[in-house]
Design an enzyme around this catalytic site. Structure first.
Site, PDB file in Angstrom:
ATOM      1  N   HIS A  37       2.587 -44.409  -6.746  1.00 56.83           N
ATOM      2  CA  HIS A  37       1.659 -43.512  -7.455  1.00 56.83           C
ATOM      3  C   HIS A  37       2.434 -42.650  -8.460  1.00 56.83           C
ATOM      4  CE1 HIS A  37      -0.455 -44.070  -3.474  1.00 56.83           C
ATOM      5  NE2 HIS A  37      -1.415 -44.408  -4.314  1.00 56.83           N
ATOM      6  N   LYS A 185       5.544 -50.858  -2.198  1.00 60.08           N
ATOM      7  CA  LYS A 185       5.114 -49.556  -1.674  1.00 60.08           C
ATOM      8  C   LYS A 185       3.610 -49.576  -1.465  1.00 60.08           C
ATOM      9  CE  LYS A 185       8.925 -46.914  -2.817  1.00 60.08           C
ATOM     10  NZ  LYS A 185       9.610 -45.897  -2.047  1.00 60.08           N
ATOM     11  N   ARG A 188      -0.447 -47.968   3.252  1.00 58.47           N
ATOM     12  CA  ARG A 188      -0.669 -48.614   4.554  1.00 58.47           C
ATOM     13  C   ARG A 188       0.647 -49.014   5.234  1.00 58.47           C
ATOM     14  NH1 ARG A 188      -5.684 -50.640   1.864  1.00 58.47           N
ATOM     15  NH2 ARG A 188      -7.395 -49.757   3.050  1.00 58.47           N
TER      16      ARG A 188
END
Ligand code: PAF
Length: 290
Positions: A37, A185, A188
């Site tokens: 992210h 990545k 979860r």
């Protein structure tokens, strides 16, 4: 960094920025943020004057037996990461802010794109994704929106939705971010036990094998998929949901590695379903996904 919980707060702030002639980028997320992210935020910061990240676990994209209730959350950590990476505002709405009790409108692509790959076992997933992303587009009205190539099917579907609905938004696809040992990545990954974490390396191992075969000139998509399945089969903890080669733009299955081909997989490691993929480009046809 501004923390906004309501649609009206976001609209007011974005209006001010636009009046100042500033460009706005949107990074939609479901929170529990990691370096993947962060790379989207970095890209957005490099291309836009102001960046809004949404942090919302969207209930409409989870099926009845999926992990909505247990999906990991850590808003404090998310805010820290977003602020460190130069995000201007995080939109963190309650479910009731996004969906009125009588909400009855969905955005759904009615061709086969949402039925392929992950859609085979997650039939309502992409309807939920398109609905929430469309709402976020309407709320934030960004100039650009940033999505990870890890969710390759999602990215192709959002590009299609943007074209079909004439959104004046540039969709920017960003490369997969991997752990040093290769594991893609994912929020979860936190579900994995140490043994499962080790077993999960079979996904990136299969991606590396498939990519190498494509780079070496293998044109038979079936041969690549079979070799990848065989490799995954060597890991006792891995159960294949799918490994498939599809056209990157239409998501229709392909037999030849020609144009832009997405080779994608979903594999269960224990109870955790993980995804990974690579894109092979050849010839002149097609567009790069990232
Ligand atoms: O990729 C995700 O995290 C989600 O599907 C998205 C795009 C934020 C929509 O909820």
């Amino acid at each position: 960094m501004i923390i906004a919980e309501t649609i009206s707060e976001v609209r007011k702030q974005v209006k001010e920025w636009k009046q100042q002639g500033l460009t706005v980028g949107l990074v939609p997320t479901m929170g529990f943020l990691h370096e993947g992210h962060a790379s989207l935020v970095d890209r957005a910061v490099s291309m836009c004057d102001r960046v809004v990240a949404s942090d919302f676990v969207n209930p409409t994209q989870f099926g009845p037996n999926e992990d909505l209730a247990t999906y990991p959350r850590d808003f404090e950590h998310d805010c820290k990461l977003l602020e460190e990476h130069g995000c201007s505002m995080v939109f963190h709405p309650a479910v009731s802010e996004m969906y009125a009790p009588d909400a009855a409108t969905y955005v759904e692509i009615l061709n086969d794109m949402p039925k392929q790959l992950c859609g085979k076992t997650r039939p309502i997933h992409f309807r939920g994704v398109c609905t929430v992303v469309s709402k976020l587009f309407n709320i934030v009205t960004p100039d650009r929106a940033f999505f990870g190539q890890k969710d390759a099917q999602q990215l192709s579907i959002i590009r299609k939705m943007v074209r079909d609905m004439s959104y004046d938004i540039e969709v920017v696809g960003c490369p997969i971010v991997r752990e040093p040992d290769g594991l893609a990545k994912s929020s979860r990954n936190t579900y994995l036990s140490p043994e499962e974490r080790q077993a999960a390396l079979i996904l990136s191992g299969a991606v590396a094998l498939g990519r190498q075969m494509a780079e070496d000139g293998e044109k038979d998509a079936g041969a690549i998929v079979e070799a990848m399945k065989e490799k995954i089969g060597t890991e006792p903890m891995a159960v294949i949901d799918y490994v498939e080669a599809v056209n990157l733009d239409t998501l229709e299955p392909v037999s030849r590695m020609e144009g832009s081909v997405l080779v994608a997989m979903a594999v269960y490691i224990g109870k955790t379903r993980l995804i990974d993929n690579f894109i092979a480009e050849s010839g002149e046809a097609g567009q790069a996904g990232a």
